[in-house]
Design a protein around this motif. Structure first.
Motif, PDB file in Angstrom:
ATOM      1  N   GLU A 151      -0.856   0.526   7.511  1.00  0.00           N
ATOM      2  CA  GLU A 151      -0.218   0.241   6.400  1.00  0.00           C
ATOM      3  C   GLU A 151       1.390  -0.467   6.721  1.00  0.00           C
ATOM      4  O   GLU A 151       1.957  -1.099   6.374  1.00  0.00           O
ATOM      5  N   PHE A 207      -1.070   1.559 -11.816  1.00  0.00           N
ATOM      6  CA  PHE A 207      -0.035   1.558 -10.702  1.00  0.00           C
ATOM      7  C   PHE A 207       1.103   1.883 -11.624  1.00  0.00           C
ATOM      8  O   PHE A 207       1.439   1.470 -12.623  1.00  0.00           O
ATOM      9  N   ARG A 256       2.357  -5.260  -3.396  1.00  0.00           N
ATOM     10  CA  ARG A 256       3.455  -4.607  -4.214  1.00  0.00           C
ATOM     11  C   ARG A 256       4.667  -5.590  -4.388  1.00  0.00           C
ATOM     12  O   ARG A 256       5.126  -5.860  -3.237  1.00  0.00           O
ATOM     13  N   GLN A 300       3.283   1.934  -7.162  1.00  0.00           N
ATOM     14  CA  GLN A 300       2.431   3.100  -6.465  1.00  0.00           C
ATOM     15  C   GLN A 300       1.385   3.395  -6.954  1.00  0.00           C
ATOM     16  O   GLN A 300       1.244   3.308  -8.542  1.00  0.00           O
ATOM     17  N   LYS A 328       2.711  -4.223   6.302  1.00  0.00           N
ATOM     18  CA  LYS A 328       3.639  -4.289   5.007  1.00  0.00           C
ATOM     19  C   LYS A 328       4.329  -5.437   4.730  1.00  0.00           C
ATOM     20  O   LYS A 328       4.324  -5.825   3.591  1.00  0.00           O
ATOM     21  N   ASP A 347      -0.822   5.422  -9.305  1.00  0.00           N
ATOM     22  CA  ASP A 347      -0.576   6.633  -9.936  1.00  0.00           C
ATOM     23  C   ASP A 347      -1.660   6.945 -11.287  1.00  0.00           C
ATOM     24  O   ASP A 347      -1.270   6.694 -12.215  1.00  0.00           O
ATOM     25  N   ALA A 402      -0.116  -2.698   0.977  1.00  0.00           N
ATOM     26  CA  ALA A 402      -0.260  -1.380   1.160  1.00  0.00           C
ATOM     27  C   ALA A 402      -1.724  -1.224   1.022  1.00  0.00           C
ATOM     28  O   ALA A 402      -2.892  -2.022   0.826  1.00  0.00           O
ATOM     29  N   GLN A 422      -5.016   1.593   0.120  1.00  0.00           N
ATOM     30  CA  GLN A 422      -5.553   2.698  -0.863  1.00  0.00           C
ATOM     31  C   GLN A 422      -7.061   2.847  -0.392  1.00  0.00           C
ATOM     32  O   GLN A 422      -7.950   1.998  -0.029  1.00  0.00           O
TER      33      GLN A 422
END
Length: 789
Positions: A233, A268, A63, A272, A237, A274, A255, A257
């Motif tokens: 996580e 994304f 991210r 995030q 980070k 999505d 991050a 998943q």
């Protein structure tokens, strides 16, 4: 008693053949459609669900916060997997994974193309891909080792046992030893490959991975039992700042998943996860329910419409002592019986349609007739369908007053029943209209994507793999092929222009804020790249042999210029890591990923000596077949150990939207089915209404009414619910399709005419359906109408 009820139910179904047939076909189609969708949904949800350690497998994604935006992607650093395992105690196993690509394998006299990738030493310990030869611990530990599938082992060596320890040549360049043979990957695995090489070999071939600002491969980890993903996580980070310095104004985070969720959730938004394909799974699950509901509504409407036919039966039963629960059981039983007949039709239709459905969706679905769970689920569906479709008719008929029923004073056209029936018609046509509007919008968006000028010409452009002897003999190939008829220009590129996935983060320029970190997509190309791709220059020039310094120069796109801020970019300096050069050309923006994403900053450099990639060939319109034959001949002469293969640019581009194309075609089919089933019920209602009003029609004709006026009278009552359905459906459809279009960075506008077309289409079909019965009734001899009982 039960046998008596069954006998009565059978007689009623036989006595009313037309209405029974309409109900059966409607329910059968609805259930068949729902079964097909549910098989597809089940298959989608099963993808990657077979890994034994699935609850501990995670995909790393990155991210990035920069320039006031938040973006995320699965591309990560090449050494990240090894470092996470070394530094983070909760990471038990880790593996890098590069995107699969097609290469040439050779063993003995056999040569074949195969899709493969690079993966870390822990890969087979993490994922449940069974090994038939070798061990998970040693399969991918050496740079010279390769793990191959059973299919490849049987192709080259006859059996997996004979393959172990044998030599296989990779791209006519490296001699590898088979260290393991794995079972052919199941269809419900999102990863698909025929072989895997070790990550050590990947690092050896790609020295750029030592620069932590570069990203390309994916990183997968398996946590230790009991590890808390949220805490892990938090630990990782800021992990990459152990290897690169922090900068103000930008930030990069790692991050996690859950890996089994990635297939359905790979989109994304604001950094995030999505959604993704899960949206289509939910959409079509809802469509399955909608279509089944439409079919059930048909049953309710026709059953309540014909209630007067059974009013006296209900009255007699109540007079002789039948309790309401028994009557409800009788009518519900009839509905369930009809549902079972419809179920037989539905299963038959599914068996017939499944091959075409598989071809459409690219699946390998089968009806699991050998599984007791399937039959139990089917019986449950049939009973549920029967209960839902028969619920209101049963409650309505069983509530009749016996005295009024015996006197014939129960009218199915009573205000309450009529209102309920019209409400059901409004509901089912609302669902149909939503599907039709969705079909139109999806079709238009797909057409827009395929026809939009993406900045280069996809037509008559093909990619030939740069492999084997072609790597060394590229210039000779270009010279000879350029003289062939049907071939216009030739260039080369390290990646496919359809998708440029590699990014670099260490791009600098004069005046760049030290705190600014902007990832650039990067492309490495050969001479004549612009001419071959038909790209346009905003200013400057292409790479040229006339300028010896062009190997140190760059071209950038307009998006990059906006990011850099140069007002007069030509001649301005730039740095790609430690490589300093100047900008010689600015490309007009073109799409090098799907239209789900906005155009990113792009930097292009010249390199005619890359060891892999694609040869780009622009053919003359109408001469592609001739050009391919000539290219194949040259490739066989210059590169005899490799079979001639190629991809068309427009086909590769279309693959970016496979999911949307499938959705578009499914939406077309389901919208048609929805409107067909709705009109099937409308046809039955029109027939019954015309039958009820036979004497009224006769009187009107005797008094001078014309056939058109009678047709208009009978049709008007059925068009009113359709008009109300439009008022309900259009706002819902507009909102839903606007949400869907948000997934595209470039999209069409939803315009008024799309709703108008959907409305006119629905009204037209409904009018044709009703008019058939209306005209038939209006043309009846009035004498016969008045004499009818």
């Amino acid at each position: 008693m039960i046998s008596n009820y069954f006998k009565i139910a059978r007689r009623n179904l036989v006595r009313n053949k037309a209405f029974s047939a309409i109900n059966m076909v409607g329910l059968g189609l609805g259930m068949a459609c729902s079964l097909l969708i549910l098989l597809w949904v089940q298959d989608e949800r099963s993808v990657d669900g077979f890994h034994a350690n699935g609850n501990r497998l995670f995909q790393i994604y990155e991210r990035g916060y920069y320039d006031g935006k938040v973006e995320a992607a699965y591309e990560t650093q090449g050494l990240l997997a090894e470092e996470l395992k070394r530094v983070i105690p909760d990471v038990e196993l880790a593996s890098g994974l590069e995107r699969s690509r097609t290469v040439t394998l050779e063993a003995g006299a056999k040569v074949s193309k195969a899709d493969g990738s690079f993966a870390g030493a822990d890969f087979f310990r993490m994922f449940s891909y069974p090994l038939v030869q070798g061990t998970p611990e040693t399969a991918l530990t050496t740079p010279e080792g390769v793990a191959i599938s059973r299919k490849i082992a049987e192709l080259f060596f006859g059996t997996p046992e004979k393959a172990l320890g044998k030599s296989i040549r990779y791209e006519n360049r490296d001699d590898l030893m088979v260290t393991a043979v794995f079972e052919n990957l199941p269809a419900n695995s999102s990863q698909q490959f025929d072989f895997l090489r070790s990550w050590k070999a990947y690092v050896k071939e790609n020295q750029w991975v030592h620069n932590w600002s570069n990203t390309s491969p994916e990183t997968l980890v398996q946590l230790r039992p009991g590890a808390d993903p949220a805490k892990v996580e938090a630990k990782i980070k800021d992990f990459i700042y152990q290897y690169i310095p922090k900068t103000k104004g930008s930030r990069t985070e790692l991050a996690l998943q859950p890996y089994p969720e990635k297939y359905l959730n790979a989109t994304f938004k604001n950094g995030q996860v999505d959604g993704g394909r899960i949206g289509y799974v939910r959409l079509f699950s809802l469509v399955a329910v909608f279509i089944l509901l439409i079919a059930c509504i048909n049953f309710m409407n026709l059953a309540t419409a014909r209630s007067t036919r059974r009013a006296k039966e209900v009255g007699v039963r109540k007079v002789v002592g039948a309790v309401r629960s028994a009557l409800i059981g009788q009518f519900m039983g009839e509905a369930v019986l009809l549902a079972f007949f419809s179920g037989i039709l539905a299963v038959s239709l599914v068996l017939i349609l499944l091959p075409a459905f598989n071809a459409l969706t690219g699946k390998q679905l089968v009806l699991p007739v050998g599984q007791p769970v399937f039959w139990a689920s089917l019986v449950a569906l049939l009973v549920l369908t029967g209960l839902v479709s028969g619920s209101y008719p049963a409650l309505f008929l069983s509530s009749m007053n016996p005295i009024r029923a015996l006197k014939g004073r129960i009218l199915s056209s009573g205000s309450g029943v009529t209102f309920f029936r019209k409400t059901l018609v409004v509901f089912q046509f609302s669902l149909s209209l939503i599907l039709i509007v969705g079909m139109i919008v999806i079709y238009r968006q797909m057409g827009y994507i395929q026809s939009k000028n993406i900045g280069y010409d996809r037509e008559n452009l093909l990619y030939v793999p740069l492999e084997g002897e072609l790597v060394k003999k590229y210039n000779l190939f270009k010279e000879q092929a350029g003289q062939l008829p049907g071939i216009r220009t030739i260039s080369r590129m390290k990646e496919s222009p359809t998708v440029i996935g590699h990014h670099v983060g260490d791009i600098s320029w004069v005046g760049k804020e030290p705190s600014l970190s902007v990832p650039f997509a990067d492309a490495v190309v050969g001479f004549d790249f612009l001419k071959t791709m038909n790209l346009k220059l905003a200013e400057g020039r292409d790479f040229s042999r006339e300028f010896g310094t062009d190997s140190l120069s760059f071209m950038v796109n307009e998006a990059a210029v906006k990011k850099i801020g140069y007002k007069n970019p030509i001649g301005q300096p730039m740095w790609w890591g430690n490589r300093q050069g100047k900008i010689i050309g600015v490309l007009k923006d073109f799409h090098f990923t799907s239209m789900h994403q906005a155009i990113e900053p792009l930097i292009v450099r010249l390199d005619e000596n890359t060891k892999w990639g694609s040869i780009l060939v622009r053919t003359e319109a109408g001469k592609t077949k001739e050009a391919l034959a000539s290219l194949e001949k040259i490739c066989k002469e210059l590169n005899p150990n490799f079979p001639f293969t190629y991809q068309f640019s427009d086909q590769e581009y279309a693959k970016l939207y496979n999911s949307e194309q499938v959705v578009s075609q499914l939406a077309n089919a389901f919208a048609f089915l929805a409107i067909f089933i709705s009109c099937l019920g409308l046809f039955g209602l029109a027939a019954f209404t015309a039958e009820q009003r036979t004497k009224e029609i006769g009187v009107r004709k005797v008094l001078g009414a014309s056939v058109p006026s009678i047709v208009a009278l009978l049709s008007a009552n059925f068009l009113k619910p359709v008009a109300i359905a439009m008022l309900i459906a259009f706002p819902i459809a507009g909102y839903a399709m606007n949400r869907w279009l948000q997934g595209f960075a470039y999209q069409i506008r939803i315009e008024w005419w799309m709703f108008a077309v959907a409305g006119l289409l629905t009204v037209g079909i409904a009018l044709l359906t009703v008019s058939f019965q209306s005209i038939k009734a209006a043309l009846m001899n009035p004498v016969r109408s008045l004499r009818s009982e």
